[in-house]
Design a protein around this motif. Structure first.
Motif, PDB file in Angstrom:
ATOM      1  N   GLU A 790     -18.085   1.616  -5.229  1.00 38.03           N
ATOM      2  CA  GLU A 790     -17.569   1.968  -6.556  1.00 38.03           C
ATOM      3  C   GLU A 790     -16.247   1.272  -6.858  1.00 38.03           C
ATOM      4  O   GLU A 790     -15.903   1.080  -8.010  1.00 38.03           O
ATOM      5  N   ASN A 791     -15.493   0.930  -5.790  1.00 34.36           N
ATOM      6  CA  ASN A 791     -14.193   0.312  -6.017  1.00 34.36           C
ATOM      7  C   ASN A 791     -14.350  -1.097  -6.564  1.00 34.36           C
ATOM      8  O   ASN A 791     -15.286  -1.824  -6.187  1.00 34.36           O
ATOM      9  N   PRO A 792     -13.453  -1.534  -7.439  1.00 33.64           N
ATOM     10  CA  PRO A 792     -13.529  -2.892  -8.000  1.00 33.64           C
ATOM     11  C   PRO A 792     -13.225  -3.947  -6.939  1.00 33.64           C
ATOM     12  O   PRO A 792     -12.698  -3.641  -5.869  1.00 33.64           O
ATOM     13  N   SER A 793     -13.521  -5.173  -7.250  1.00 38.11           N
ATOM     14  CA  SER A 793     -13.381  -6.264  -6.289  1.00 38.11           C
ATOM     15  C   SER A 793     -11.926  -6.537  -5.930  1.00 38.11           C
ATOM     16  O   SER A 793     -11.632  -6.992  -4.817  1.00 38.11           O
ATOM     17  N   TRP A 794     -11.007  -6.241  -6.878  1.00 39.91           N
ATOM     18  CA  TRP A 794      -9.609  -6.539  -6.605  1.00 39.91           C
ATOM     19  C   TRP A 794      -8.945  -5.516  -5.683  1.00 39.91           C
ATOM     20  O   TRP A 794      -7.834  -5.727  -5.213  1.00 39.91           O
ATOM     21  N   PHE A 795      -9.611  -4.387  -5.434  1.00 37.23           N
ATOM     22  CA  PHE A 795      -8.993  -3.332  -4.621  1.00 37.23           C
ATOM     23  C   PHE A 795      -9.116  -3.687  -3.136  1.00 37.23           C
ATOM     24  O   PHE A 795     -10.202  -3.996  -2.642  1.00 37.23           O
ATOM     25  N   ASN A 796      -7.986  -3.622  -2.416  1.00 31.13           N
ATOM     26  CA  ASN A 796      -7.940  -3.930  -0.984  1.00 31.13           C
ATOM     27  C   ASN A 796      -7.187  -2.819  -0.278  1.00 31.13           C
ATOM     28  O   ASN A 796      -6.003  -2.599  -0.534  1.00 31.13           O
ATOM     29  N   ASN A 797      -7.855  -2.100   0.626  1.00 31.92           N
ATOM     30  CA  ASN A 797      -7.224  -0.960   1.297  1.00 31.92           C
ATOM     31  C   ASN A 797      -6.036  -1.364   2.160  1.00 31.92           C
ATOM     32  O   ASN A 797      -5.113  -0.574   2.378  1.00 31.92           O
ATOM     33  N   SER A 798      -6.059  -2.597   2.637  1.00 28.49           N
ATOM     34  CA  SER A 798      -4.992  -3.007   3.561  1.00 28.49           C
ATOM     35  C   SER A 798      -3.684  -3.304   2.846  1.00 28.49           C
ATOM     36  O   SER A 798      -2.602  -3.142   3.415  1.00 28.49           O
ATOM     37  N   THR A 799      -3.766  -3.726   1.597  1.00 27.64           N
ATOM     38  CA  THR A 799      -2.546  -4.063   0.854  1.00 27.64           C
ATOM     39  C   THR A 799      -2.126  -2.975  -0.126  1.00 27.64           C
ATOM     40  O   THR A 799      -0.948  -2.865  -0.461  1.00 27.64           O
ATOM     41  N   ILE A 800      -3.089  -2.185  -0.620  1.00 26.65           N
ATOM     42  CA  ILE A 800      -2.773  -1.123  -1.591  1.00 26.65           C
ATOM     43  C   ILE A 800      -2.800   0.210  -0.847  1.00 26.65           C
ATOM     44  O   ILE A 800      -3.862   0.672  -0.416  1.00 26.65           O
ATOM     45  N   THR A 801      -1.640   0.821  -0.673  1.00 33.86           N
ATOM     46  CA  THR A 801      -1.540   2.060   0.107  1.00 33.86           C
ATOM     47  C   THR A 801      -1.285   3.285  -0.751  1.00 33.86           C
ATOM     48  O   THR A 801      -1.455   4.414  -0.283  1.00 33.86           O
ATOM     49  N   THR A 802      -0.830   3.094  -2.006  1.00 33.47           N
ATOM     50  CA  THR A 802      -0.552   4.233  -2.894  1.00 33.47           C
ATOM     51  C   THR A 802      -1.217   4.017  -4.242  1.00 33.47           C
ATOM     52  O   THR A 802      -1.480   2.879  -4.646  1.00 33.47           O
ATOM     53  N   CYS A 803      -1.478   5.112  -4.913  1.00 32.20           N
ATOM     54  CA  CYS A 803      -1.964   5.059  -6.303  1.00 32.20           C
ATOM     55  C   CYS A 803      -1.059   5.935  -7.147  1.00 32.20           C
ATOM     56  O   CYS A 803      -0.324   6.790  -6.635  1.00 32.20           O
ATOM     57  N   ARG A 804      -1.136   5.752  -8.447  1.00 33.11           N
ATOM     58  CA  ARG A 804      -0.246   6.475  -9.367  1.00 33.11           C
ATOM     59  C   ARG A 804      -1.058   7.483 -10.178  1.00 33.11           C
ATOM     60  O   ARG A 804      -2.257   7.311 -10.434  1.00 33.11           O
ATOM     61  N   TYR A 805      -0.392   8.545 -10.601  1.00 31.94           N
ATOM     62  CA  TYR A 805      -1.010   9.553 -11.457  1.00 31.94           C
ATOM     63  C   TYR A 805       0.051  10.097 -12.402  1.00 31.94           C
ATOM     64  O   TYR A 805       1.250  10.010 -12.130  1.00 31.94           O
ATOM     65  N   ARG A 806      -0.399  10.672 -13.513  1.00 37.20           N
ATOM     66  CA  ARG A 806       0.515  11.094 -14.576  1.00 37.20           C
ATOM     67  C   ARG A 806       1.090  12.472 -14.243  1.00 37.20           C
ATOM     68  O   ARG A 806       0.423  13.493 -14.386  1.00 37.20           O
ATOM     69  N   ASP A 807       2.323  12.504 -13.800  1.00 39.95           N
ATOM     70  CA  ASP A 807       3.020  13.757 -13.505  1.00 39.95           C
ATOM     71  C   ASP A 807       4.431  13.414 -13.047  1.00 39.95           C
ATOM     72  O   ASP A 807       4.775  12.231 -12.861  1.00 39.95           O
ATOM     73  N   TYR A 808       5.248  14.430 -12.889  1.00 42.26           N
ATOM     74  CA  TYR A 808       6.604  14.250 -12.385  1.00 42.26           C
ATOM     75  C   TYR A 808       6.721  15.012 -11.068  1.00 42.26           C
ATOM     76  O   TYR A 808       7.098  16.188 -11.035  1.00 42.26           O
ATOM     77  N   ARG A 809       6.370  14.322  -9.944  1.00 38.42           N
ATOM     78  CA  ARG A 809       6.391  14.915  -8.604  1.00 38.42           C
ATOM     79  C   ARG A 809       7.085  13.950  -7.632  1.00 38.42           C
ATOM     80  O   ARG A 809       7.097  12.734  -7.840  1.00 38.42           O
ATOM     81  N   TYR A 810       7.610  14.548  -6.569  1.00 33.82           N
ATOM     82  CA  TYR A 810       8.292  13.732  -5.554  1.00 33.82           C
ATOM     83  C   TYR A 810       7.275  12.874  -4.819  1.00 33.82           C
ATOM     84  O   TYR A 810       6.136  13.285  -4.591  1.00 33.82           O
ATOM     85  N   PRO A 811       7.667  11.649  -4.391  1.00 36.64           N
ATOM     86  CA  PRO A 811       6.738  10.724  -3.729  1.00 36.64           C
ATOM     87  C   PRO A 811       6.447  11.150  -2.289  1.00 36.64           C
ATOM     88  O   PRO A 811       7.143  12.009  -1.737  1.00 36.64           O
TER      89      PRO A 811
END
Length: 915
Positions: A790-811
């Motif tokens: 399901e993941n797109p071709s540009w997604f790479n688990n080794s280089t992308i470790t975080t994702c973003r979501y709409r909220d105001y929370r500590y990292p």
């Protein structure tokens, strides 16, 4: 005959019958008997039925006007119905009405009889006294308003003066039969206009019994019951002419033709409405509706202009929208990887895929939105206050100031008298009247309340079903529209996001459900209102109004309330998402786009509001247009000598008792759309304005061409709808404040601009990065992760470790990771503060404006006082002159009597005795 005020309705009919019996018996040569209707009247000219112009509103003699028409046919139950008709018509004649029957052999279908009814002067005068109908007694001496400067600018919008003011301006007083010479009566045949005549005749028919005098079947009363049991097929007053040409008879006013020419044509959309002519022809109740609709449309013009200005501001500030630029920037939005929006089927996605929706959102979610929301709160107040003034002016001009609405509306319904067998003494009238026992009333009320609650819950269940559809189908759209180079809908997918596709399809499905539930509930609402057995017509109308509006409110607005106040508010965060029916349902709550949910609310409002207006216009205009085309072919193909006036009107649609009810309901629902959610769609007043311009002319066209002439009815105001409008106006301030605070992205942007911006200069740069929180992909549970492939071709688990979501929370890695930051609480406090401030400012201005603008103009107050003074003065002078004449006649009579006596006293002695 003595004055009949204070007597019961039955007593009125009995006294009139006793008074007029001798007249009827003595005029058998002039009035048709029941057994010999349709024969030529003795003493009148012979008319060839093949050469006679039957397109007339007069009896065969060409003198007596037809005030009402009843139609009936012979059927298998003919004997029973014929007996009812004989008794009913006999009682009508005893009440003083004159009848004439057209045989079925002369009708177009060869099976319908037509009973024509005429009310002579004696009947009209008696019931005008009973109903306190106001009539002129003196020409008005109040000067006309001065010409306004630059009045020539409004000349293109004006109608001819004889159309706008079909009657001279008079001072009026309630008619008193004992003071006939007090009033300005030039011609008794035309003194009462046709609308007043048919109102009086209908009043008599609704109270006329159809049982024999030796029977005690008091429930067998009124034309309504005779229509319900099929004794008569229809009852209606006549239009005065064809709508497309004037009447040939000069005695005919041809008011219907003038209404069609100057009011019902769509090319007259920019012209003012001839309200006085509408009132004169259809009565005050219909006149007040069109006055309100026209005033509402006029006021919508100002709201529409401000809405367009707000929208244009959004377009002009398009290039200054830094937030959207950052989302669309490949180096900013293109580098931000967002967390999946659904479980399993949704993949990681880049923020710049929402570039188009962010630009669309800016058109409606900008600084002008706050101003427009506050403006609409004040506009609503101005609309209601100025309408009160317009209504007060109409009350005076239409002689409704002292109109006792309770006397007219608080009349016991025939259905109530029929179903309530119990009787008790009325403490006011000291007469026995029917009543509904308290246990029965409570049982009916509980059943009615349970039915309304059930249907309300059914609406909520349908809305929940639509929400479940949104949650379930979003994953499918996301899977189909994912960023794949082999996708066949690549072009469409770049324009339509999964959020937009889900919102549009869900809105369309919701609109279809609304129409279905609305159709079903209309019948249910009438049924449960009938089951409650309201005592009076006013009570019945108010109960039905409240039931229908409550249902329509939930039905039409619930989906908008969901998008505005619930969607995206209870989502959770990655690793701890909130589900609609629990985790077992796998229906994760929807999230808003990075630009907020306002654009989705706009989509929902646009589809439901525009769809409702389109469906309504098709029902009101297109379907009757086809009927009108066929009816016109039939009407114009018949020569006037064979297609009579009463047959032409019989072929038209009946104007039901709920006719105006549905018209008001449609407009009040629209009023809710343009006030409750207008902050999300400033162009809503413009759509409503275009719709109402069409609505006025469509309604006018229906009244003049499609409907039989309604029985004239009086009304001082728009009734319970005025209170509903006030409630909606107050609620709109609250909803728009919450929409600006919680649905739009305005408050978070302002908090960032003034408190959290980076750099020395206050700017919106960096807002997108600031409004998105981080989540460690390795901590996302397997249930929330995308499926393999399901993941797109540009997604790479080794280089992308975080994702973003709409909220105001500590990292992740912070000691308070994934808990709300202080900025979240600052934004929440700012939202609550904005709601409080906006509500108080708008409410203070609303109440100040309401206090500043008096409900009744000073000029109208002065005219009312002037008229009351003149009535008292003229009545006093009239009584004094009458007394002088009586004394003079008494003196002369005494003098003549004394001259005949052998030893008569002197004239001075007679005069002293008289004095």
């Amino acid at each position: 005959m003595k004055r009949l005020t204070g007597k019961t309705k039955e007593a009125t009919l009995i006294e009139m019958s006793n008074t007029l019996d001798s007249q009827i018996e003595g005029n058998n040569g002039n009035i048709n008997s029941i057994s010999d209707r349709g024969t030529q009247l003795p003493g009148h000219r012979e008319i060839d039925k093949f050469g006679q112009n039957r397109d007339s509103v007069f009896f065969r003699d060409g003198v007596r006007r037809i005030d009402f028409v009843l139609s009936y046919i012979d059927d298998k139950d003919g004997d029973k119905k014929a007996e009812r008709r004989r008794e009913f018509e006999a009682n009508l004649e005893k009440a003083g009405l004159e009848l004439e029957t057209e045989d079925k052999s002369e009708s177009d279908d060869r099976k319908t009889y037509y009973l024509k009814i005429h009310a002579p002067w004696e009947v009209l005068a008696t019931y005008a006294d009973v109903l306190k109908i106001k009539v002129p007694f003196k020409a008005s001496d109040i000067p006309k308003a001065r010409e306004v400067p630059l009045e020539w600018l409004t000349q293109p919008f004006r109608l001819p003066d004889n159309i706008m003011r079909p009657e001279p301006d008079y001072f009026t007083a309630p008619f008193d039969k004992s003071k006939v010479d007090f009033f300005l009566i030039d011609d008794k045949d035309t003194f009462f206009p046709p609308s007043t005549r048919n109102r009086i005749v209908y009043y008599i028919m609704t109270r006329c019994p159809y049982y024999k005098e030796d029977r005690l079947e008091k429930d067998k009363t009124g034309i309504k019951r005779l229509l319900n049991n099929g004794t008569y097929t229809s009852a209606y007053p006549l239009h005065d002419c064809k709508y497309w040409k004037k009447a040939q008879d000069m005695q005919c006013e041809s008011e219907r033709y003038h209404l069609y020419k100057y009011w019902a044509g769509f090319l007259c959309f920019y012209k003012e409405q001839p309200l006085n002519l509408i009132k004169k022809y259809y009565g005050e109740k219909i006149g007040i509706y069109f006055a309100w609709l026209g005033f509402y449309t006029e006021m919508l013009f100002f709201a529409a202009v401000m809405g367009v200005i707000c929208f244009v501001y959004g377009v002009l500030s398009y290039e200054d929208n830094i937030t959207s630029k950052e989302i669309c920037d490949p180096d900013i939005g293109g580098m931000i990887v967002m967390c999946p929006l659904c479980d399993k089927k949704c993949s990681y996605w880049k923020l710049n895929s929402t570039c188009l929706s962010s630009w669309q959102s800016h058109l409606f979610d900008n600084e002008g939105t706050v101003f427009f929301a506050m403006f609409m709160g004040i506009w609503v107040t101005l609309f209601l206050e100025f309408w009160k003034r317009r209504q007060a002016r109409l009350e005076y001009e239409w002689d409704l100031v002292d109109f006792e609405e309770e006397q007219q509306q608080l009349q016991i319904r025939p259905e109530y008298e029929l179903k309530c067998t119990g009787r008790r003494l009325n403490r006011i009238t000291q007469e026995m009247e029917p009543y509904l026992p308290f246990p029965s009333k409570c049982a009916r009320f509980c059943l009615s309340g349970a039915t309304v609650l059930f249907w309300t819950c059914l609406i909520v269940a349908c809305i929940m079903g639509v929400i479940a559809y949104r949650l379930a189908v979003y994953a499918a759209f996301a899977s189909v529209m994912k960023d794949s180079p082999t996708s066949k809908i690549q072009l469409v997918g770049s324009l339509i996001t999964p959020q937009l596709a889900t919102s549009v399809t869900a809105s369309c499905i919701n609109f279809v459900i609304i129409l279905i539930l609305n159709f079903l509930y209309e019948h249910v609402a009438i049924w449960i209102t009938d089951m409650e057995i309201p005592k009076t017509h006013l009570e019945y109308e108010n109960k039905l109004t409240m039931k229908m509006f409550m249902f329509q409110f939930v039905n039409y607005y619930s989906s908008c309330f969901y998008v505005a106040f619930f969607k995206g508010k209870f989502v959770g965060y990655p690793g701890n998402y909130t589900y609609m029916f629990g985790k077992w349902s796998k229906l994760r709550n929807e999230e808003c786009a990075p630009g907020g949910c306002l654009i989705e609310l706009t989509t929902q409002l646009l589809i439901v509001m525009a769809g409702k207006q389109m469906v309504g216009n098709v029902q009101e205009a297109l379907l009757p247009l086809l009927r009108n085309w066929w009816g016109s072919r039939k009407g114009r193909s018949h020569p006037e000598s064979t297609y009579s006036r009463w047959e032409q009107d019989h072929d038209l649609q009946n104007f039901s008792q709920f006719g105006l009810f549905y018209e008001y309901l449609e407009m009040v629902i629209q009023f809710g759309f343009i006030t409750l959610f207008v902050a999300s769609f400033p162009l809503a007043p413009l759509l409503a304005l275009f719709n109402n311009i069409l609505e006025v002319r469509v309604d006018a066209w229906k009244f003049t061409t499609q409907f039989r002439r309604p029985v004239a009815a009086k009304a001082r105001n728009i009734g319970a709808w005025e209170e509903i409008l006030n409630v909606v106006a107050i609620l709109s301030v609250v909803t728009n404040a919450f929409i600006v605070a919680f649905t739009s992205d305005m408050i978070p942007r302002l908090v960032y601009l003034y408190a959290y911006h980076t750099g020395s200069k206050a700017t919106m740069r960096g807002y997108i990065d600031n409004s998105l929180s981080f989540y460690n992909i390795s901590q996302i549970p397997d249930a929330n992760l995308p499926e393999a492939g399901e993941n797109p071709s540009w997604f790479n688990n080794s280089t992308i470790t975080t994702c973003r979501y709409r909220d105001y929370r500590y990292p992740p890695g912070h000691e308070k990771q994934y808990t709300h930051t202080m900025q979240f609480w600052h934004i929440l406090a700012a939202k609550l503060a904005f709601i409080i401030i906006m509500e108080h400012v708008v409410f203070v201005v609303k109440f100040f404006v309401a206090w500043l603008i008096p409900d009744v103009p000073a000029e109208v107050k002065a005219r009312i006082k002037r008229e009351r003074f003149l009535v008292q003065e003229y009545l006093h002078n009239y009584e004094v002159e009458k007394l002088k004449m009586q004394l003079s006649q008494s003196f002369c009579l005494s003098t003549e009597t004394a001259s005949l006596l052998p030893s008569s006293p002197s004239k001075h002695q007679v005069l002293s005795e008289c004095i």
